[in-house]
Motif scaffolding. Structure first.
Motif, PDB file in Angstrom:
ATOM      1  N   ARG A 163    -102.065 -13.969 -79.383  1.00 27.12           N
ATOM      2  CA  ARG A 163    -101.001 -14.970 -79.786  1.00 27.12           C
ATOM      3  C   ARG A 163    -100.279 -14.741 -81.018  1.00 27.12           C
ATOM      4  O   ARG A 163     -98.911 -14.620 -80.948  1.00 27.12           O
ATOM      5  N   ILE A 164    -100.984 -14.133 -82.064  1.00 26.48           N
ATOM      6  CA  ILE A 164    -100.486 -13.756 -83.262  1.00 26.48           C
ATOM      7  C   ILE A 164     -99.601 -12.661 -83.218  1.00 26.48           C
ATOM      8  O   ILE A 164     -98.523 -12.584 -83.611  1.00 26.48           O
ATOM      9  N   PHE A 165    -100.163 -11.557 -82.590  1.00 28.38           N
ATOM     10  CA  PHE A 165     -99.267 -10.113 -82.252  1.00 28.38           C
ATOM     11  C   PHE A 165     -98.112 -10.639 -81.542  1.00 28.38           C
ATOM     12  O   PHE A 165     -97.146 -10.075 -81.776  1.00 28.38           O
ATOM     13  N   GLN A 166     -97.951 -11.593 -80.528  1.00 26.74           N
ATOM     14  CA  GLN A 166     -97.035 -11.942 -79.762  1.00 26.74           C
ATOM     15  C   GLN A 166     -95.849 -12.692 -80.472  1.00 26.74           C
ATOM     16  O   GLN A 166     -94.620 -12.108 -80.462  1.00 26.74           O
ATOM     17  N   VAL A 167     -96.320 -13.441 -81.442  1.00 30.96           N
ATOM     18  CA  VAL A 167     -95.431 -14.272 -82.330  1.00 30.96           C
ATOM     19  C   VAL A 167     -94.512 -13.206 -83.285  1.00 30.96           C
ATOM     20  O   VAL A 167     -93.481 -13.530 -83.412  1.00 30.96           O
ATOM     21  N   ALA A 168     -95.591 -12.273 -83.819  1.00 27.15           N
ATOM     22  CA  ALA A 168     -95.081 -11.399 -84.874  1.00 27.15           C
ATOM     23  C   ALA A 168     -93.853 -10.417 -83.965  1.00 27.15           C
ATOM     24  O   ALA A 168     -92.793 -10.209 -84.600  1.00 27.15           O
ATOM     25  N   LYS A 169     -94.126 -10.076 -82.893  1.00 21.70           N
ATOM     26  CA  LYS A 169     -93.366  -9.200 -82.076  1.00 21.70           C
ATOM     27  C   LYS A 169     -91.879 -10.197 -81.885  1.00 21.70           C
ATOM     28  O   LYS A 169     -90.802  -9.735 -82.058  1.00 21.70           O
ATOM     29  N   GLU A 170     -92.172 -11.314 -81.501  1.00 18.60           N
ATOM     30  CA  GLU A 170     -91.077 -12.175 -81.277  1.00 18.60           C
ATOM     31  C   GLU A 170     -90.159 -12.385 -82.525  1.00 18.60           C
ATOM     32  O   GLU A 170     -88.948 -12.531 -82.444  1.00 18.60           O
ATOM     33  N   CYS A 171     -90.614 -12.219 -83.764  1.00 15.83           N
ATOM     34  CA  CYS A 171     -90.060 -12.412 -84.866  1.00 15.83           C
ATOM     35  C   CYS A 171     -89.401 -11.008 -85.562  1.00 15.83           C
ATOM     36  O   CYS A 171     -88.657 -11.201 -86.670  1.00 15.83           O
ATOM     37  N   GLY A 172     -89.800 -10.148 -84.818  1.00 18.22           N
ATOM     38  CA  GLY A 172     -89.372  -8.708 -85.475  1.00 18.22           C
ATOM     39  C   GLY A 172     -90.329  -8.199 -86.634  1.00 18.22           C
ATOM     40  O   GLY A 172     -89.759  -7.561 -87.434  1.00 18.22           O
ATOM     41  N   LEU A 173     -91.323  -8.820 -86.652  1.00 18.90           N
ATOM     42  CA  LEU A 173     -92.496  -8.114 -87.375  1.00 18.90           C
ATOM     43  C   LEU A 173     -93.358  -7.251 -87.103  1.00 18.90           C
ATOM     44  O   LEU A 173     -93.840  -7.286 -85.916  1.00 18.90           O
ATOM     45  N   VAL A 174     -93.778  -6.177 -87.765  1.00 15.04           N
ATOM     46  CA  VAL A 174     -94.749  -5.344 -87.213  1.00 15.04           C
ATOM     47  C   VAL A 174     -96.236  -6.065 -87.788  1.00 15.04           C
ATOM     48  O   VAL A 174     -96.278  -6.664 -88.550  1.00 15.04           O
ATOM     49  N   CYS A 175     -97.127  -6.136 -86.614  1.00 20.16           N
ATOM     50  CA  CYS A 175     -98.406  -6.842 -86.686  1.00 20.16           C
ATOM     51  C   CYS A 175     -99.255  -5.819 -86.654  1.00 20.16           C
ATOM     52  O   CYS A 175     -99.421  -5.119 -85.597  1.00 20.16           O
TER      53      CYS A 175
END
Length: 338
Positions: free
Chosen positions: A86-98
């Protein structure tokens, strides 16, 4: 991944989640608002990082966590593995590298299933050669903190990565104190790391405040990692040396200004410099001169602005005769003397 001209700035989530996935997710979003390029996790459990032992070897002394046992600290601080997707998904949605720091092979396997794009080796794991080999074999960019490492440890870590066919290595200067004192930062090590080992270099910063990352960039650091917390009221193992959103944004803004100020090696006269150059010194008639008068230090001087002859010609002009009448305030020209 972090090869651009812009410093790669990492917000370290670490234990700053309060045991609540909603806090962890909102921390990711806050990191984006604060200007981070990436959010970094730590992937371990108490059982994968230590033993459930209450012998004295496992009791913490000499740190902020004095009196705790390693197992209990990590049991409280770890990020549940079922939160990672879930954290990886949210980061991707935000445009952040996770990405994450794995602490054993099973953690690497989990992160591989999530297509983790970068791997970080924590400072205390730099000597875990088996872990390094396994992580490096995945062919992803490697970030490794020095912390407790000797030169020999760093050399071995880099050699291990290269032997696994992985050349994409960044070594972060790190002081393993929580928080670290400024006098122990020794940030001049950052450019030495790059030149000595032929790798990219940067800073994993545990000092209080935002000055360290700015100085790190000024001496050539290309990657900055700083612990990040949504709100210090969240508490937790790392809260006391983490930056909140406002502080982190101030740090990011300062780093970006530092990047602009560093610029390039430049001696060229730009249009802006040329506009200012007209206010530099040049030679001017300082008193009215009649034809036949001798030029001396009273009637010709080096003054602002810069429309007259170059001041370096003053010695050549002194003692020469005036060819014509010239008023005070006239820019000196070669046609005025013989």
């Amino acid at each position: 991944m972090f090869n651009s001209k812009s410093t790669f700035i990492i917000a370290e989530l670490s234990a700053n989640h309060g045991g609540n996935i909603n806090i962890a997710i909102e921390t990711v979003r806050a990191a984006k608002r604060a200007g981070a390029d990436a959010i970094k996790l730590q992937t371990y459990t108490a059982d994968t990082i230590t033993l459930k032992s209450y012998k004295q070897d496992f009791k913490i002394n000499g740190t902020h966590w004095d009196g705790l046992y390693l197992y209990d600290l990590y049991k409280e601080a770890f990020l549940p593995w079922d939160w990672h997707a879930r954290i990886f998904q949210v980061a991707k949605e935000c445009g952040l590298v996770c990405f994450s720091s794995p602490f054993d092979k099973s953690a690497v396997d989990l992160l591989e299933s999530l297509e983790c794009p970068i791997y970080k080796i924590a400072s205390l794991e730099i000597t875990d050669i088996g872990l390094l080999e396994y992580v490096a074999s995945k062919g992803k960019p490697m970030i490794i903190s020095t912390g407790i490492a000797t030169i020999e440890d760093i050399e071995l870590a880099i050699e291990t990565c290269r032997n696994a066919g992985n050349e994409d290595i960044c070594i972060l200067k790190c002081t393993s104190e929580y928080p670290a004192s400024p006098e122990d930062a020794n940030l001049l090590t950052i450019p030495d790391i790059a030149s000595r080992f032929g790798v990219k270099s940067g800073l994993s910063d545990h000092t209080m405040g935002t000055e360290g990352p700015v100085v790190a960039v000024a001496v050539g650091g290309t990657v900055i990692e700083k612990h990040f917390i949504l709100n210090k009221n969240v508490g937790g193992a790392d809260a006391h040396f983490s930056l909140d959103e406002i502080e982190f944004k101030q740090m990011v803004d300062s780093v970006r200004v530092a990047e602009k100020m560093l610029g390039i090696v430049d001696y060229e006269l730009t249009d802006k410099k040329m506009k200012s150059r007209k206010f530099s010194r040049s030679l001017y008639i300082a008193k009215d001169v009649k034809q036949g008068d001798i030029f001396n230090e009273e009637n010709v001087r080096s003054v602002r602005p810069g429309f007259g002859l170059h001041p370096k010609l003053l010695k050549d002009i002194l003692g020469k005769k005036a060819k014509l009448n010239v008023e005070e305030g006239t820019a000196m020209q070669k046609s005025f003397y013989v």
